[in-house]
Design an enzyme around this catalytic site. Structure first.
Site, short mmCIF file in Angstrom:
data_model
loop_
_atom_site.label_atom_id
_atom_site.label_comp_id
_atom_site.label_asym_id
_atom_site.label_seq_id
_atom_site.Cartn_x
_atom_site.Cartn_y
_atom_site.Cartn_z
N SER A 142 -18.19 42.60 40.28
CA SER A 142 -17.50 41.50 40.96
C SER A 142 -17.47 41.86 42.45
CB SER A 142 -16.07 41.41 40.42
OG SER A 142 -15.23 40.68 41.28
N TYR A 155 -8.08 45.20 37.53
CA TYR A 155 -9.42 44.59 37.63
C TYR A 155 -10.24 45.28 38.71
CZ TYR A 155 -12.79 40.65 37.64
OH TYR A 155 -13.92 39.86 37.56
P1 NAD Z 1 -15.15 33.86 30.35
O1 NAD Z 1 -13.73 33.98 30.00
O2 NAD Z 1 -15.77 32.51 30.52
O3 NAD Z 1 -16.06 34.66 29.29
C1 NAD Z 1 -15.74 35.95 28.88
C2 NAD Z 1 -16.26 36.17 27.47
O4 NAD Z 1 -15.97 37.55 27.13
C3 NAD Z 1 -15.57 35.29 26.41
O5 NAD Z 1 -16.54 34.66 25.61
C4 NAD Z 1 -14.74 36.29 25.62
O6 NAD Z 1 -14.61 35.95 24.23
C5 NAD Z 1 -15.54 37.57 25.79
N1 NAD Z 1 -14.73 38.77 25.56
C6 NAD Z 1 -13.50 39.05 26.08
N2 NAD Z 1 -13.07 40.22 25.60
C7 NAD Z 1 -14.05 40.71 24.79
C8 NAD Z 1 -14.19 41.88 24.02
N3 NAD Z 1 -13.22 42.80 23.96
N4 NAD Z 1 -15.33 42.06 23.32
C9 NAD Z 1 -16.31 41.12 23.34
N5 NAD Z 1 -16.23 39.99 24.05
C10 NAD Z 1 -15.11 39.78 24.76
O7 NAD Z 1 -15.31 34.72 31.68
P2 NAD Z 1 -16.45 34.80 32.82
O8 NAD Z 1 -15.85 34.30 34.07
O9 NAD Z 1 -17.74 34.27 32.33
O10 NAD Z 1 -16.53 36.40 32.99
C11 NAD Z 1 -17.62 37.18 32.53
C12 NAD Z 1 -17.68 38.45 33.35
O11 NAD Z 1 -17.90 38.12 34.72
C13 NAD Z 1 -16.40 39.29 33.32
O12 NAD Z 1 -16.73 40.66 33.28
C14 NAD Z 1 -15.74 38.97 34.65
O13 NAD Z 1 -14.89 40.00 35.11
C15 NAD Z 1 -16.97 38.80 35.53
N6 NAD Z 1 -16.75 38.06 36.76
C16 NAD Z 1 -16.29 36.78 36.71
C17 NAD Z 1 -16.09 36.09 37.90
C18 NAD Z 1 -15.57 34.69 37.92
O14 NAD Z 1 -15.16 34.25 39.00
N7 NAD Z 1 -15.57 33.97 36.81
C19 NAD Z 1 -16.38 36.70 39.12
C20 NAD Z 1 -16.85 38.01 39.13
C21 NAD Z 1 -17.04 38.66 37.93
#
Ligand code: NAD
Length: 260
Positions: A142, A155
């Site tokens: 991130s 985080y």
């Molecule tokens: P999201 O909530 O849409 O998807 C996350 C997925 O992870 C879900 O399907 C959930 O069921 C799964 N998950 C959660 N805990 C789990 C576990 N213990 N084992 C297996 N699966 C699990 O979130 P997103 O925004 O797509 O985030 C995905 C990644 O991107 C994360 O690592 C997040 O930190 C990172 N990220 C997101 C953003 C943002 O702005 N959305 C920015 C930077 C980084």
């Protein structure tokens, strides 16, 4: 096709960024594994890829469980014969001020982001070594792998930690042609972020609109969210790259929020 027949495990691929990466890899000819806590949603994503003419399977996996990760990877190897690409993407967000951050929430955050990345890496590396072809390991970092924000101590700590893990895996993996890189997105409007908007509005005592404009997007060059497609493009670059020239790196995709 940039990933023809490559076996690609994407964790957290039932939703958001992981889902878009899985769909993109599917279009590029990969054999895709949707590894997620949510069994039905994981199966639905796999079905979508198959419907679009690709190859995919779902594996129910909690990335914090050593047993489930090892069993899941064994199932993939049995079905598809190996692993070429791992995207360690599963993640959640929990926000609190540091002085009242519950220890249980801190441990949960580190378990999902760091234990999950470690366990999935450790499970796939032997297969990448054995194949003689190496592979690509991609961690979902991130902007918070480089920067900090209030309320996000767990985080930010976890996302910074992924860069250390990546660099180590890149060095250990080099002789086996196993590459490791981190993608560092800015805010992407997924369920993870939708949930944070009202939470942060309450914690900071400001409107939801101000959370978006004055907190999330304030330092971007154009006030825009990064998209799941933007992130998937970078994930495709890292997955398909042909040599060790691109390893141990972290690439920020954030509309200029963070510049290095
Ligand atoms: P999201 O909530 O849409 O998807 C996350 C997925 O992870 C879900 O399907 C959930 O069921 C799964 N998950 C959660 N805990 C789990 C576990 N213990 N084992 C297996 N699966 C699990 O979130 P997103 O925004 O797509 O985030 C995905 C990644 O991107 C994360 O690592 C997040 O930190 C990172 N990220 C997101 C953003 C943002 O702005 N959305 C920015 C930077 C980084």
């Amino acid at each position: 096709m940039k990933l023809e027949n490559k076996v690609c495990i994407v964790t957290g691929a039932a939703s958001g960024i992981g889902k878009e990466i899985a769909m993109t890899y599917g279009r590029e000819g990969g054999r895709i594994v949707i590894a997620d806590l949510k069994r039905d949603a994981a199966q639905a994503t796999a079905d979508e890829i198959v419907k679009a003419g690709g190859t995919a399977m779902a594996v129910a996996m909690d990335v914090t469980s050593e047993e489930q990760v090892n069993a899941g990877v064994a199932t993939v190897v049995k079905a598809y014969g190996g692993v070429d690409v791992l995207v360690s993407n599963a993640g959640i967000q929990i926000v609190h001020p540091i002085e009242s951050f519950p220890f249980a929430d801190w441990k949960k955050m580190l378990a999902i982001h760091l234990d999950g990345a470690f366990l999935t890496t450790r499970a796939v590396v032997p297969h990448m070594q054995k194949s003689g072809k190496g592979g690509s390991i991609i961690y979902m970092g991130s902007v918070h792998s480089k920067e900090a924000s209030v309320l996000k101590s767990a985080y930010v700590t976890a996302k910074h930690g992924l860069i250390g893990l990546c660099k180590t895996v890149a060095k250990e993996g080099g002789p086996h042609r196993i590459r490791a890189n981190v993608i560092c997105p800015g805010f992407v409007r997924t369920p993870l972020v939708e949930k944070q908007i009202p939470e942060q509005a309450q914690e900071l005592g400001i409107s939801e609109d101000d959370v978006v404009k004055k907190v999330m997007l304030k330092d971007t060059v154009d006030g825009e969210f990064t998209t799941v497609q933007d992130v998937a493009e970078v994930a495709l670059l890292f997955a398909g790259f042909g040599s060790n020239a691109l390893t141990g790196q972290s690439l920020v995709v954030s509309h200029g929020w963070f510049m290095q």
